[in-house]
Design a protein around this motif. Structure first.
Motif, PDB file in Angstrom:
ATOM      1  N   ASN A 195      -2.036   4.900   5.223  1.00  0.00           N
ATOM      2  CA  ASN A 195      -1.184   4.599   4.079  1.00  0.00           C
ATOM      3  C   ASN A 195       0.135   3.974   4.518  1.00  0.00           C
ATOM      4  O   ASN A 195       0.699   3.135   3.804  1.00  0.00           O
ATOM      5  N   MET A 196       0.638   4.379   5.683  1.00  0.00           N
ATOM      6  CA  MET A 196       1.877   3.793   6.203  1.00  0.00           C
ATOM      7  C   MET A 196       1.713   2.290   6.428  1.00  0.00           C
ATOM      8  O   MET A 196       2.588   1.498   6.070  1.00  0.00           O
ATOM      9  N   VAL A 197       0.588   1.881   7.010  1.00  0.00           N
ATOM     10  CA  VAL A 197       0.342   0.462   7.250  1.00  0.00           C
ATOM     11  C   VAL A 197       0.232  -0.302   5.932  1.00  0.00           C
ATOM     12  O   VAL A 197       0.756  -1.420   5.798  1.00  0.00           O
ATOM     13  N   LEU A 198      -0.441   0.281   4.946  1.00  0.00           N
ATOM     14  CA  LEU A 198      -0.562  -0.370   3.636  1.00  0.00           C
ATOM     15  C   LEU A 198       0.809  -0.526   2.978  1.00  0.00           C
ATOM     16  O   LEU A 198       1.132  -1.592   2.424  1.00  0.00           O
ATOM     17  N   PHE A 199       1.625   0.518   3.025  1.00  0.00           N
ATOM     18  CA  PHE A 199       2.975   0.431   2.459  1.00  0.00           C
ATOM     19  C   PHE A 199       3.826  -0.580   3.223  1.00  0.00           C
ATOM     20  O   PHE A 199       4.612  -1.323   2.623  1.00  0.00           O
ATOM     21  N   LEU A 200       3.691  -0.601   4.537  1.00  0.00           N
ATOM     22  CA  LEU A 200       4.481  -1.522   5.348  1.00  0.00           C
ATOM     23  C   LEU A 200       4.135  -2.970   5.017  1.00  0.00           C
ATOM     24  O   LEU A 200       5.032  -3.826   4.915  1.00  0.00           O
ATOM     25  N   ALA A 201       2.850  -3.249   4.840  1.00  0.00           N
ATOM     26  CA  ALA A 201       2.444  -4.599   4.453  1.00  0.00           C
ATOM     27  C   ALA A 201       3.014  -4.973   3.083  1.00  0.00           C
ATOM     28  O   ALA A 201       3.447  -6.117   2.867  1.00  0.00           O
ATOM     29  N   ALA A 202       3.025  -4.016   2.151  1.00  0.00           N
ATOM     30  CA  ALA A 202       3.583  -4.287   0.830  1.00  0.00           C
ATOM     31  C   ALA A 202       5.092  -4.508   0.898  1.00  0.00           C
ATOM     32  O   ALA A 202       5.632  -5.402   0.228  1.00  0.00           O
ATOM     33  N   LEU A 203       5.791  -3.711   1.703  1.00  0.00           N
ATOM     34  CA  LEU A 203       7.239  -3.869   1.835  1.00  0.00           C
ATOM     35  C   LEU A 203       7.610  -5.214   2.432  1.00  0.00           C
ATOM     36  O   LEU A 203       8.611  -5.828   2.033  1.00  0.00           O
ATOM     37  N   GLN A 204       6.831  -5.678   3.376  1.00  0.00           N
ATOM     38  CA  GLN A 204       7.137  -6.959   3.993  1.00  0.00           C
ATOM     39  C   GLN A 204       6.849  -8.134   3.078  1.00  0.00           C
ATOM     40  O   GLN A 204       7.269  -9.257   3.359  1.00  0.00           O
TER      41      GLN A 204
END
Length: 317
Positions: A195-204
């Motif tokens: 989930n961290m990777v998914l959120f990080l991609a969305a934030l970027q």
């Protein structure tokens, strides 16, 4: 433009031959449709064979009383569902499932979003921390759970670290309160990286201009996060919440390795109770009935989240 018109005219002549000539069966449109059906046929066959057929069989088995040892297979109608409603253990099982799901969803999503925000700051060493947080996702689930089983023992590694600080830790897997907490934390650490990777991609993917405009309007860090970041990453929040809720209701290996549903029934979630009834007590018909209950719960929660998306997901009408 002229080429497009010529193509359309040629296709029209192929589909609509002049009067007096026999109409061909394999027209261009039918050939294209056949190619499309052939491309999707493997997916449709796999879905029918591995999804629809098992679902139908589970529903059929829930109406039977199947005794493997005696070799009997008897139709009992709704008796298994009546047994489900009268099951004295069902309430504690559903309570344990709800506690596990609620704790996992809240801790996982909040921790994953916090880590993603911190790792999105473009600081030195963020690549190393991304790797560290994501690496548990790649570890075998059973191996991960067995290691934590040793760490959470009375004389395990966790209590050893607490002893250094002068704190005497409990036997984490043998207390009714600490057992559920331990299982939730172990699962959170295992899957928070995804989930961290998914959120990080969305934030970027959030435009920096929006943050700059909000800052010029006097918005603080919290207001920018609440009014800019959260709305723009809300589709990802919806995706991760659905994945996490469904995964939390299907937990089995962690319970089977760490607590075996104990102490008592404090960590006996629905999937583990289903396993006990079907494969330990050989009540396959009742196990199928519990599977139907699990399917209904998962489908209802997923549909509920999907319906509520219109109220808070960005770009949804």
């Amino acid at each position: 433009m002229a080429v497009t018109q010529l193509t359309r005219r040629a296709a029209g002549r192929a589909d609509h031959p002049p009067p007096g000539r026999a109409r061909r069966f394999w027209t261009i449109a039918r050939r294209d449709a056949l190619v499309g059906y052939l491309f999707v046929a493997p997916q449709l066959a796999g879905s029918a064979l591995f999804v629809l057929l098992p679902l139908g069989l589970v529903g059929w088995y829930s109406l039977q009383e199947w005794n493997v040892l005696a070799g009997t297979f008897e139709f009992v109608g709704g008796d298994n569902y009546a047994k489900l409603l009268a099951d004295a253990n069902l309430r504690s099982v559903l309570t344990a499932s709800a506690l596990f799901s609620a704790g996992l969803v809240v801790l996982n999503l909040s921790l994953a979003l916090t880590l993603a925000v911190l790792l999105n700051q473009r600081l030195r060493g963020t690549t190393l921390f991304r790797t560290l947080f994501f690496s548990p996702v790649l570890v075998s689930l059973v191996a991960w759970t067995i290691v934590w089983q040793f760490l959470l023992q009375k004389d395990g590694g966790v209590n050893g670290l607490l002893a250094v600080a002068g704190v005497e830790g409990p036997n984490w897997l043998r207390g009714e309160a600490t057992a559920m907490l331990s299982v939730v934390v172990v699962q959170v650490i295992k899957n928070v990286g995804l989930n961290m990777v998914l959120f990080l991609a969305a934030l970027q993917g959030v435009p920096r201009q929006l943050y700059e405009a909000a800052q010029l309007d006097g918005a603080g860090a919290w207001r920018r996060f609440r009014s800019v970041t959260v709305p723009l990453i809300s589709p990802t929040i919806l995706l991760t919440s659905i994945i996490t809720v469904v995964g939390s209701l299907q937990v089995f290996a962690q319970i089977a390795v760490l607590t075996q549903g104990g102490p008592g029934t404090s960590t006996t979630v629905l999937v583990y109770y289903l396993y006990q009834q079907a494969f330990q007590f050989r009540h396959f018909g009742y196990g199928a009935t519990l599977s139907v209950l699990l399917f209904v719960i998962v489908a209802a929660l997923t549909l509920l989240q999907w319906r509520l998306r219109r109220r808070w997901v960005f770009h949804e009408s």
